[in-house]
Motif scaffolding. Structure first.
Motif, PDB file in Angstrom:
ATOM      1  N   ARG A   1       1.020  -1.364  -0.081  1.00  0.00           N
ATOM      2  CA  ARG A   1       0.053  -0.116   0.000  1.00  0.00           C
ATOM      3  C   ARG A   1       0.864   1.277   0.076  1.00  0.00           C
ATOM      4  O   ARG A   1       1.772   1.343   0.684  1.00  0.00           O
ATOM      5  N   ARG A   2       0.501   2.058  -0.811  1.00  0.00           N
ATOM      6  CA  ARG A   2       1.411   3.371  -0.794  1.00  0.00           C
ATOM      7  C   ARG A   2       0.796   4.330  -0.059  1.00  0.00           C
ATOM      8  O   ARG A   2      -0.528   4.770   0.086  1.00  0.00           O
ATOM      9  N   VAL A   3       1.907   5.051   0.506  1.00  0.00           N
ATOM     10  CA  VAL A   3       1.452   6.077   1.811  1.00  0.00           C
ATOM     11  C   VAL A   3       2.275   7.366   1.466  1.00  0.00           C
ATOM     12  O   VAL A   3       3.428   7.317   1.290  1.00  0.00           O
ATOM     13  N   ARG A   4       1.553   8.460   1.722  1.00  0.00           N
ATOM     14  CA  ARG A   4       2.310   9.696   1.403  1.00  0.00           C
ATOM     15  C   ARG A   4       2.421  10.259   2.908  1.00  0.00           C
ATOM     16  O   ARG A   4       1.504  10.178   3.686  1.00  0.00           O
TER      17      ARG A   4
ATOM     18  N   THR B   1       6.666   9.661  -0.537  1.00  0.00           N
ATOM     19  CA  THR B   1       5.850   8.508  -0.694  1.00  0.00           C
ATOM     20  C   THR B   1       6.462   7.161  -0.297  1.00  0.00           C
ATOM     21  O   THR B   1       7.659   6.877  -0.776  1.00  0.00           O
TER      22      THR B   1
ATOM     23  N   ILE C   1       5.901   2.986   0.685  1.00  0.00           N
ATOM     24  CA  ILE C   1       5.299   1.682   0.368  1.00  0.00           C
ATOM     25  C   ILE C   1       5.321   1.084   1.719  1.00  0.00           C
ATOM     26  O   ILE C   1       6.324   0.453   2.214  1.00  0.00           O
ATOM     27  N   GLU C   2       4.024   0.898   2.334  1.00  0.00           N
ATOM     28  CA  GLU C   2       4.148  -0.147   3.581  1.00  0.00           C
ATOM     29  C   GLU C   2       3.916  -1.410   3.116  1.00  0.00           C
ATOM     30  O   GLU C   2       2.879  -1.755   2.258  1.00  0.00           O
ATOM     31  N   GLN C   3       4.651  -2.389   3.844  1.00  0.00           N
ATOM     32  CA  GLN C   3       4.391  -3.647   3.465  1.00  0.00           C
ATOM     33  C   GLN C   3       4.197  -4.352   4.808  1.00  0.00           C
ATOM     34  O   GLN C   3       5.144  -4.251   5.660  1.00  0.00           O
ATOM     35  N   ASP C   4       3.320  -5.253   4.940  1.00  0.00           N
ATOM     36  CA  ASP C   4       2.990  -6.018   6.140  1.00  0.00           C
ATOM     37  C   ASP C   4       3.847  -7.281   5.972  1.00  0.00           C
ATOM     38  O   ASP C   4       3.706  -7.891   5.012  1.00  0.00           O
TER      39      ASP C   4
ATOM     40  N   ASP D   1       1.998 -10.783   5.774  1.00  0.00           N
ATOM     41  CA  ASP D   1       1.358 -10.943   4.739  1.00  0.00           C
ATOM     42  C   ASP D   1       2.482 -11.509   3.546  1.00  0.00           C
ATOM     43  O   ASP D   1       2.126 -12.386   2.918  1.00  0.00           O
TER      44      ASP D   1
END
Length: 129
Positions: A1-4, A108, A110-113, A116
């Motif tokens: 998911r992209r997060v700013r 920006t 990128i959050e990565q769990d 997952d």
């Protein structure tokens, strides 16, 4: 998911501490490298050859003074280190002032769990029956 994210402020005290340690490490490396190069030059005879060459040019009784040279290196290095730390801190203050005017630095991410990602790797590794 992209997060700013927006960076609006950098703590000047943190920058001062990190810059102090970083500059001290660089100063130590330069002093140690200078000492090693000097010892190599003395051992190989390059210092003596240079002194003889300069004496042949017309400078009588020319002689390098290692003690004075390294005292100057340490003194000049300390002055440059303090000036560097001050300018790094000053740039941080300037960055904070500019961010107050412009609204900050947008990045920006990128959050990565990680959970997952592990599940996906396990699914790929399982044999298909």
């Amino acid at each position: 998911r992209r997060v700013r994210r927006v960076v609006r402020h950098i703590d000047t005290w943190s920058v001062f501490k990190v810059a102090s340690i970083f500059v001290a490490c660089i100063w130590g490396v330069v002093v140690l490298a200078s000492l090693l190069v000097w010892r190599a030059a003395v051992t190989s005879g390059a210092v003596e050859n240079t002194e003889v060459f300069i004496s042949d040019l017309g400078f009588e009784d020319f002689d390098f003074s290692p003690q004075q040279m390294f005292e100057a290196l340490l003194s000049a290095g300390a002055v440059i280190a303090i000036a560097s730390i001050f300018f790094i801190w000053l740039l941080t203050v300037l960055f904070n002032l500019i961010c107050d005017i412009t609204g900050g630095l947008r990045i920006t991410m990128i959050e990565q769990d990680l959970a997952d990602a592990r599940k996906r790797r396990k699914k790929k590794a399982e044999p298909v029956a």
